[in-house]
Design an enzyme around this catalytic site. Structure first.
Site, PDB file in Angstrom:
ATOM      1  N   HIS A   1       0.842  -1.194   0.000  1.00 40.04           N
ATOM      2  CA  HIS A   1       0.000   0.000   0.000  1.00 40.04           C
ATOM      3  C   HIS A   1       0.877   1.244   0.000  1.00 40.04           C
ATOM      4  CE1 HIS A   1      -3.875  -1.921   1.804  1.00 40.04           C
ATOM      5  NE2 HIS A   1      -3.314  -2.698   0.899  1.00 40.04           N
TER       6      HIS A   1
ATOM      7  N   GLU B   1       0.739   3.984   1.713  1.00 36.97           N
ATOM      8  CA  GLU B   1       1.100   4.469   3.054  1.00 36.97           C
ATOM      9  C   GLU B   1       2.222   3.641   3.665  1.00 36.97           C
ATOM     10  OE1 GLU B   1      -3.485   4.870   2.789  1.00 36.97           O
ATOM     11  OE2 GLU B   1      -1.921   3.575   1.978  1.00 36.97           O
TER      12      GLU B   1
ATOM     13  N   CYS C   1      -6.539   2.311   5.392  1.00 44.61           N
ATOM     14  CA  CYS C   1      -7.234   1.099   5.823  1.00 44.61           C
ATOM     15  C   CYS C   1      -6.726   0.714   7.218  1.00 44.61           C
ATOM     16  CB  CYS C   1      -6.968  -0.025   4.822  1.00 44.61           C
ATOM     17  SG  CYS C   1      -5.253  -0.620   4.821  1.00 44.61           S
TER      18      CYS C   1
ATOM     19  N   CYS D   1      -2.863   0.158   7.246  1.00 49.22           N
ATOM     20  CA  CYS D   1      -2.061   1.379   7.171  1.00 49.22           C
ATOM     21  C   CYS D   1      -2.242   2.269   8.398  1.00 49.22           C
ATOM     22  CB  CYS D   1      -2.395   2.124   5.892  1.00 49.22           C
ATOM     23  SG  CYS D   1      -1.947   1.162   4.416  1.00 49.22           S
TER      24      CYS D   1
END
Length: 156
Positions: free
Chosen positions: A58, A60, A88, A91
């Site tokens: 991801h 992040e 999410c 993260c």
């Protein structure tokens, strides 16, 4: 904890949106993130889930990983995490473990968002760390990037 918008927030969200566009161009879900400490970007990331064939890639997490490597520390208590999309659970959890002080994000994520949509993880009083949250900067641009991306995937 809902925080105040600072003068540099728009600059960093704009960079997140640039990274999101780069993710989209690479066939990834258009999400970008930047980790900033004292006005300096220590880490940047864009989604690379498809490229790396990993649910851990991801934007992040990649930005946090880079910032941690640059800082040489596992915790970033002065850091601000900027994201084009609401983080999410994965993260948001990483931001908490890194002790990020502030998270600024654009669009909400009604299916996976753990900062406002499905939970308020960064502000949960049961946890030993909390982060200031600012939402909505660049939200419409981020949401439109996501809508266009998924519309194109459904039609093609």
């Amino acid at each position: 904890m809902t925080g105040e918008v600072t003068s540099s927030d728009e600059r960093w969200i704009a960079r997140c949106l640039e990274l999101a566009r780069a993710a989209e161009a690479a066939g990834e879900v258009p999400v970008g993130a930047v980790v900033v400490v004292d006005g300096v970007a220590l880490g940047e990331g864009r989604n690379r889930v498809e490229e790396r064939r990993s649910p851990l890639a991801h934007a992040e997490l990649l930005a946090l990983e880079q910032a941690i490597a640059v800082a040489g520390e596992k915790r970033l208590p002065a850091a601000e995490l900027y994201c084009s999309l609401e983080p999410c659970f994965l993260c948001a959890g990483a931001a908490l473990h890194a002790r990020v002080r502030r998270v600024v994000f654009g669009a909400r994520d009604p299916k996976f968002g753990a900062v406002r949509s499905l939970a308020r993880l960064l502000e949960d009083p049961r946890l030993n760390h909390r982060a200031e949250v600012v939402e909505g900067l660049g939200a419409e641009t981020s949401a439109e990037l996501l809508r266009a991306f998924f519309r194109a995937r459904r039609s093609g």
